[in-house]
Design an enzyme around this catalytic site. Structure first.
Site, PDB file in Angstrom:
ATOM      1  N   PHE A 108       0.816  -1.217   0.000  1.00 19.49           N
ATOM      2  CA  PHE A 108       0.000   0.000   0.000  1.00 19.49           C
ATOM      3  C   PHE A 108       0.845   1.260   0.000  1.00 19.49           C
ATOM      4  O   PHE A 108       0.403   2.327  -0.417  1.00 19.49           O
ATOM      5  CB  PHE A 108      -0.956  -0.003   1.196  1.00 19.49           C
ATOM      6  CG  PHE A 108      -0.369   0.420   2.512  1.00 19.49           C
ATOM      7  CD1 PHE A 108      -0.499   1.714   2.969  1.00 19.49           C
ATOM      8  CD2 PHE A 108       0.310  -0.493   3.313  1.00 19.49           C
ATOM      9  CE1 PHE A 108       0.026   2.108   4.190  1.00 19.49           C
ATOM     10  CE2 PHE A 108       0.833  -0.114   4.529  1.00 19.49           C
ATOM     11  CZ  PHE A 108       0.702   1.187   4.976  1.00 19.49           C
ATOM     12  N   LYS A 109       2.102   1.137   0.443  1.00 23.73           N
ATOM     13  CA  LYS A 109       2.978   2.312   0.500  1.00 23.73           C
ATOM     14  C   LYS A 109       3.239   2.905  -0.889  1.00 23.73           C
ATOM     15  O   LYS A 109       3.667   4.048  -1.010  1.00 23.73           O
ATOM     16  CB  LYS A 109       4.316   1.940   1.142  1.00 23.73           C
ATOM     17  CG  LYS A 109       4.207   1.250   2.504  1.00 23.73           C
ATOM     18  CD  LYS A 109       3.731   2.187   3.582  1.00 23.73           C
ATOM     19  CE  LYS A 109       3.581   1.492   4.924  1.00 23.73           C
ATOM     20  NZ  LYS A 109       4.830   1.162   5.586  1.00 23.73           N
ATOM     21  N   ASP A 110       2.986   2.125  -1.952  1.00 20.47           N
ATOM     22  CA  ASP A 110       3.233   2.631  -3.309  1.00 20.47           C
ATOM     23  C   ASP A 110       2.393   3.863  -3.617  1.00 20.47           C
ATOM     24  O   ASP A 110       2.841   4.763  -4.338  1.00 20.47           O
ATOM     25  CB  ASP A 110       2.945   1.546  -4.349  1.00 20.47           C
ATOM     26  CG  ASP A 110       4.020   0.475  -4.407  1.00 20.47           C
ATOM     27  OD1 ASP A 110       5.204   0.814  -4.236  1.00 20.47           O
ATOM     28  OD2 ASP A 110       3.678  -0.701  -4.611  1.00 20.47           O
TER      29      ASP A 110
END
Length: 434
Positions: A108-110
Site C-alpha cells: 500500500f505504500k506505493d
C-alpha cells in the site's frame, strides 16, 4: 472558505502551505503537520463517489489540499502517480477486502510514495536545489519509497531499516535499488530508526545544510494520497449501508489518512484498528494513558511499532477520549491467532491473507462479535502475500505464486551500509556522504 494551510500538532510553529509542509516533513517544534481546517467535499466528491476512478478521486482531494499548484500542473502529477488501482474484493457476507498491493512494490505504500516522489521532484525543480530524503522503514515503506524516487532528478534517498527484523524479500527489495537510493542497515529496532530520523530533523544545522525531508508517514504528503483509496473503496461498494473501515496498524498513518478523509465528510461509520502484540494503541483507548514500549518482533513485522508517531495526529483530530472512542475501536492479536486466520482464509474463502491483513480480519471479526454489528466492513489489505511466503506457505501447506517483479529482486546483490543505532552515527554518515 479560505485556502488550507498546515499547522503543527504542537501549536508552536508557523502555518505553512502544503509544499513547505512536505519539504519540512516534521514541523520545527517537533510536531506533525495537519490542515488548519477541513473542507466539506460532500457535493464535490462524496455524494457522487459511485464509479469514480482513483485518479478522479485523487485529483479532487489534491486540488482541495494543494491549491498552490496550478491545476494544469497538478493533474499530470496525480495521474502519473496513480497508475494502478485498488480493487475491492467481496470476501464473504458483509466483509470486503480492499487490495492495496497492485503497485510496483506490491504494498500500500506505493500510493503515498509515488505521489510524494512526484510532488518532491516538482518542488526540487521549482526551487532549483537538491534534497535528501530520510526514511525509517519496518519493511514495505523502504522499497516503495526507494522505487518511487529511483532516478528522480535532484533528490537523494537514505533508507534506515532494522537489521534482521524485516523479511528476506523486503530486505532484497530495499537494498537492491542503488542509484540515488542508499540503504542503511541499523543495529537496532524500527523505533530506533524512527528516532534517528526525527533527531535529524530536530538538528537545525543538519536539516538546513542538507535540505532534509522525510517520506515516512510523519510527512503529510504521504497521508494525503492514502486518503484516495478510501474513496476508491466507496466508489466500488454497491451497498447502501454505511461501511466500517478496518485497518491493520503499526505506525497508524494508514488509519489516520482514513480519519482525515472522514473529516471532509467521507461517509465512514467507524474505524477499526487491528494490531499485533505491540498493543500500545488498544491499551491507550482502554486506559486513556499512552505508554510507549519497546517493540516486540512478530510475523506481521511492518506493525512492530511500540511508539506509533501518527497517534499524535489522531489525538489532534479527537482531543477528547470520549469522542475518540466513538470513532476508533482497536484490538490486538498474537502470532498464533494470525496463523490460524491465514489458514482459515485459505480453506474457507480460498483467499490468501498476508499476516497484516489477517490481523485486520481478526479485528473486524472481534468488533462484530463484541458490538453485535452486521455493518459492512472493508478491510485494508496492505501487502501481497508473496512478500511473506516463508511464513504463509507452511501455514496453508500450499505454494504462494511469486510475481515476476518480486522474483527479479531476489537475483540482485544486496547493497547496504551497516550503522549503529545512534543519531550521531547517522549525522556522521550524512555529513560525509552529502
Amino acid at each position: 472558505m479560505s485556502k488550507i494551510e498546515f499547522v503543527s500538532t504542537r501549536g508552536k510553529a508557523p502555518s505553512v502551505r502544503f509544499l513547505e509542509a512536505m519539504e519540512q516533513g516534521l514541523a520545527p517544534d517537533g510536531g506533525l503537520y495537519m490542515p488548519d481546517h477541513w473542507p466539506s467535499l460532500l457535493g464535490q466528491l462524496w455524494n457522487e463517489i459511485r464509479g469514480k476512478s482513483i485518479q478522479d478521486i485523487g485529483l479532487v482531494l489534491s486540488q482541495a489540499f494543494i491549491p498552490e499548484v496550478p491545476g494544469d500542473e497538478l493533474t499530470p502529477l496525480v495521474e502519473d502517480a496513480l497508475s494502478f488501482d485498488a480493487p475491492l474484493v467481496h470476501l464473504h457476507d458483509n466483509t470486503y477486502v480492499l487490495e492495496l498491493f497492485h503497485g510496483p512494490t506490491l504494498a500500500f505504500k506505493d500510493f503515498g510514495a509515488r505521489f510524494m516522489a512526484r510532488m518532491m521532484s516538482y518542488q526540487a525543480r521549482r526551487k532549483g536545489r537538491r534534497m535528501v530524503i530520510l526514511v525509517a522503514t519496518s519493511g514495505d515503506t523502504g522499497s516503495a519509497v526507494g522505487r518511487a524516487f529511483e532516478g528522480v532528478e535532484g533528490i537523494d534517498v537514505c533508507l534506515l531499516y532494522p537489521s534482521g527484523q524485516v523479511s528476506k524479500l523486503q530486505e532484497q527489495q530495499l537494498t537492491t535499488i542503488g542509484n540515488n537510493v542508499t540503504a542503511l542497515e541499523v543495529d537496532g529496532t524500527f523505533d530506533d530508526c524512527q528516532k534517528m530520523v526525527k533527531d535529524a530533523f530536530l538538528d537545525a544545522e543538519l536539516r538546513e545544510d542538507l535540505r532534509l525531508s522525510s517520506a515516512n508517514s510523519i510527512n503529510i504528503a504521504r497521508l494525503l494520497p492514502q486518503m484516495f483509496y478510501y474513496g476508491r473503496a466507496l466508489a466500488q461498494y454497491e451497498g447502501e449501508d454505511p461501511v466500517h473501515f478496518c485497518v491493520p496498524s503499526g505506525n497508524f498513518g494508514n488509519l489516520t489518512a482514513g480519519m482525515m478523509a472522514a473529516r471532509t465528510k467521507m461517509p465512514a461509520h467507524q474505524f477499526i484498528a487491528g494490531t499485533n502484540v505491540n498493543d500500545v494503541v488498544p491499551s491507550f483507548l482502554t486506559s486513556g494513558s499512552f505508554v510507549p514500549r519497546p517493540s516486540r518482533r512478530t510475523i506481521s513485522s511492518a506493525m512492530d511499532v511500540g511508539n506509533p508517531s501518527n497517534l499524535e495526529r489522531i489525538r489532534a483530530l479527537y482531543p477528547e477520549m470520549t469522542t475518540l472512542n466513538e470513532h476508533l475501536w482497536a484490538a490486538s492479536f498474537d502470532d498464533e491467532a494470525t496463523k490460524k486466520t491465514i489458514r482459515k482464509g485459505f480453506r474457507e474463502f480460498d483467499y490468501i491473507f498476508d499476516p497484516h491483513t489477517a490481523v485486520g480480519y481478526l479485528a473486524a471479526r472481534k468488533y462484530r462479535k463484541e458490538k453485535q454489528s452486521d455493518h459492512p466492513v472493508v478491510i485494508l489489505s496492505t501487502a501481497h502475500p508473496a512478500k511473506f511466503r516463508d511464513i504463509i506457505e507452511p501455514v496453508i501447506e500450499h505454494s504462494v505464486t511469486m510475481p515476476d517483479r518480486l522474483a527479479a529482486c531476489l537475483e540482485k546483490e544486496k547493497q547496504s551500509i551497516e550503522l549503529e543505532a545512534s543519531f550521531q552515527a547517522l549525522k556522521t554518515f550524512l555529513n560525509g556522504q552529502y
